[in-house]
Design a protein around this motif. Sequence first.
Motif, PDB file in Angstrom:
ATOM      1  N   ASN A   1     -34.073 -20.833 -12.600  1.00 11.98           N
ATOM      2  CA  ASN A   1     -33.054 -19.900 -13.060  1.00 11.98           C
ATOM      3  C   ASN A   1     -33.073 -19.912 -14.582  1.00 11.98           C
ATOM      4  OD1 ASN A   1     -31.821 -19.009 -10.569  1.00 11.98           O
ATOM      5  ND2 ASN A   1     -30.933 -21.054 -10.386  1.00 11.98           N
ATOM      6  N   PHE A   2     -32.718 -18.787 -15.185  1.00 11.34           N
ATOM      7  CA  PHE A   2     -32.758 -18.667 -16.645  1.00 11.34           C
ATOM      8  C   PHE A   2     -31.499 -17.955 -17.124  1.00 11.34           C
ATOM      9  CE2 PHE A   2     -33.705 -16.286 -20.523  1.00 11.34           C
ATOM     10  CZ  PHE A   2     -34.345 -17.239 -21.314  1.00 11.34           C
TER      11      PHE A   2
ATOM     12  N   LEU B   1     -39.104 -18.618 -24.634  1.00 10.47           N
ATOM     13  CA  LEU B   1     -38.528 -19.551 -23.666  1.00 10.47           C
ATOM     14  C   LEU B   1     -38.412 -18.908 -22.285  1.00 10.47           C
ATOM     15  CD1 LEU B   1     -35.809 -21.178 -25.929  1.00 10.47           C
ATOM     16  CD2 LEU B   1     -37.812 -22.333 -24.970  1.00 10.47           C
ATOM     17  N   PHE B   2     -38.118 -17.624 -22.249  1.00 10.23           N
ATOM     18  CA  PHE B   2     -38.073 -16.931 -20.969  1.00 10.23           C
ATOM     19  C   PHE B   2     -39.436 -16.977 -20.281  1.00 10.23           C
ATOM     20  CE2 PHE B   2     -38.447 -12.796 -18.627  1.00 10.23           C
ATOM     21  CZ  PHE B   2     -37.651 -13.170 -17.545  1.00 10.23           C
ATOM     22  N   GLU B   3     -40.507 -16.844 -21.055  1.00 10.05           N
ATOM     23  CA  GLU B   3     -41.851 -16.921 -20.475  1.00 10.05           C
ATOM     24  C   GLU B   3     -42.084 -18.269 -19.790  1.00 10.05           C
ATOM     25  OE1 GLU B   3     -44.080 -14.527 -20.180  1.00 10.05           O
ATOM     26  OE2 GLU B   3     -42.732 -13.108 -21.172  1.00 10.05           O
ATOM     27  N   GLU B   4     -41.412 -19.321 -20.293  1.00  9.65           N
ATOM     28  CA  GLU B   4     -41.543 -20.652 -19.687  1.00  9.65           C
ATOM     29  C   GLU B   4     -40.816 -20.743 -18.344  1.00  9.65           C
ATOM     30  OE1 GLU B   4     -43.336 -23.278 -20.963  1.00  9.65           O
ATOM     31  OE2 GLU B   4     -44.052 -21.799 -22.425  1.00  9.65           O
ATOM     32  N   ALA B   5     -39.956 -19.783 -18.055  1.00  6.26           N
ATOM     33  CA  ALA B   5     -39.159 -19.828 -16.822  1.00  6.26           C
ATOM     34  C   ALA B   5     -39.364 -18.579 -15.980  1.00  6.26           C
ATOM     35  CB  ALA B   5     -37.682 -19.967 -17.189  1.00  6.26           C
ATOM     36  N   ARG B   6     -40.509 -17.939 -16.161  1.00  4.87           N
ATOM     37  CA  ARG B   6     -40.697 -16.627 -15.531  1.00  4.87           C
ATOM     38  C   ARG B   6     -41.177 -16.712 -14.084  1.00  4.87           C
ATOM     39  NH1 ARG B   6     -43.593 -11.451 -18.469  1.00  4.87           N
ATOM     40  NH2 ARG B   6     -42.389  -9.846 -17.362  1.00  4.87           N
TER      41      ARG B   6
ATOM     42  N   GLU C   1     -34.817  -6.667 -16.603  1.00  3.26           N
ATOM     43  CA  GLU C   1     -35.886  -7.329 -17.350  1.00  3.26           C
ATOM     44  C   GLU C   1     -36.461  -6.418 -18.435  1.00  3.26           C
ATOM     45  OE1 GLU C   1     -40.070  -9.735 -16.532  1.00  3.26           O
ATOM     46  OE2 GLU C   1     -38.796  -9.132 -14.849  1.00  3.26           O
ATOM     47  N   GLU C   2     -36.614  -5.127 -18.134  1.00  5.35           N
ATOM     48  CA  GLU C   2     -37.183  -4.224 -19.131  1.00  5.35           C
ATOM     49  C   GLU C   2     -36.251  -4.052 -20.335  1.00  5.35           C
ATOM     50  OE1 GLU C   2     -35.802  -1.501 -15.641  1.00  5.35           O
ATOM     51  OE2 GLU C   2     -36.592  -3.539 -15.944  1.00  5.35           O
ATOM     52  N   ASP C   3     -34.939  -4.086 -20.076  1.00  5.13           N
ATOM     53  CA  ASP C   3     -33.977  -3.982 -21.177  1.00  5.13           C
ATOM     54  C   ASP C   3     -33.968  -5.251 -22.013  1.00  5.13           C
ATOM     55  OD1 ASP C   3     -33.235  -1.422 -20.444  1.00  5.13           O
ATOM     56  OD2 ASP C   3     -31.616  -2.116 -19.140  1.00  5.13           O
TER      57      ASP C   3
ATOM     58  N   ASP D   1     -31.788  -9.889 -14.228  1.00  2.88           N
ATOM     59  CA  ASP D   1     -31.919  -9.584 -12.798  1.00  2.88           C
ATOM     60  C   ASP D   1     -33.140 -10.268 -12.208  1.00  2.88           C
ATOM     61  OD1 ASP D   1     -29.678  -8.029 -12.814  1.00  2.88           O
ATOM     62  OD2 ASP D   1     -30.727  -6.099 -12.792  1.00  2.88           O
ATOM     63  N   GLY D   2     -32.913 -10.999 -11.116  1.00  5.39           N
ATOM     64  CA  GLY D   2     -34.005 -11.661 -10.422  1.00  5.39           C
ATOM     65  C   GLY D   2     -34.317 -13.048 -10.931  1.00  5.39           C
ATOM     66  N   TYR D   3     -33.702 -13.453 -12.050  1.00  2.26           N
ATOM     67  CA  TYR D   3     -34.017 -14.746 -12.649  1.00  2.26           C
ATOM     68  C   TYR D   3     -32.802 -15.662 -12.750  1.00  2.26           C
ATOM     69  CZ  TYR D   3     -38.511 -12.703 -13.768  1.00  2.26           C
ATOM     70  OH  TYR D   3     -39.747 -12.111 -13.672  1.00  2.26           O
ATOM     71  N   ASN D   4     -31.778 -15.368 -11.975  1.00  5.38           N
ATOM     72  CA  ASN D   4     -30.666 -16.310 -11.875  1.00  5.38           C
ATOM     73  C   ASN D   4     -29.924 -16.090 -10.569  1.00  5.38           C
ATOM     74  OD1 ASN D   4     -28.381 -18.037 -12.257  1.00  5.38           O
ATOM     75  ND2 ASN D   4     -28.885 -18.019 -14.434  1.00  5.38           N
TER      76      ASN D   4
END
Length: 264
Positions: free
Chosen positions: A102-103, A91-96, A139-141, A115-118
């Motif tokens: 925002n996710f 689902l995150f890939e759908e909002a990347r 994001e990496e975590d 970080d960076g997505y909300n």
Amino acid sequence: MKKLLASDVDGTLYVNKEINKKSIEYIKRFREEGNIFLLCTGRNLGGIKHLFDEYDMEVDEFVLCNGSIVLDKDFNPLHNEYMDDDTIKLLFEEARDNSLYNFYFANEENLYIIDGYNTHPVISSSDISNKMNIIKLKEEDFYKNKYCANIVGIDIKDECINKAENKKIDIKNKFSDKVSVYRNLSFIDIVPRNTSKGSGISKVLERYGVKEDNVFVIGDSWNDLSMFEKYSNSYTFSYSEKDLKAYAKNIVDTFYDCLEDIMK
């Protein structure tokens, strides 16, 4: 005969960042008459606890995360259904595209943002951060670790309702075997398959023995539709979307108008 009222929170009971004093008074009267009052919301427990610090309000049970969590009045779990880590990451890939979306995702207590997505002004505000259990992830975590969620949210940054509706349909088509999808204005609420506010309320009725004819529901958006379709004593607002109003039996201006009508 005992009655039950299931109320949405945002835009219904909690409007313009407050609960009207008259609404609190009507809830007390309703419960004093031996009736049952539920909060039925897309928020998680961490997102509603501050209301009980700010208002003298008692609730009999909670239907949270659009039905994937049901709690009793003491916050003890009665039902808890999760989406797995693979589904959350898909689902995150759908909002990347963070220029468009925002996710976030949430379990019972915590709201997770990447970080960076909300950058939503409400979630990002210090006021809300202090009231809710917000956990910020790199994001990496996020990709490295595993999570489970009762609800995933995607919202459209420019608040375009048409874009939100199209995105909702796209996700529903791609993930219909895994999730149920609802639109709340420009927010998209994603929960485990066959989960809804209506199904959550049904689990409460089993405990109290209330007949469906004595169930009343009120909400202001499309994630409340399952309540309107399941229970005929339904209420929405004069300010709700025009198409949604067609599904509710009663139209009111305020939350306490609904309770006044029920207690006549």
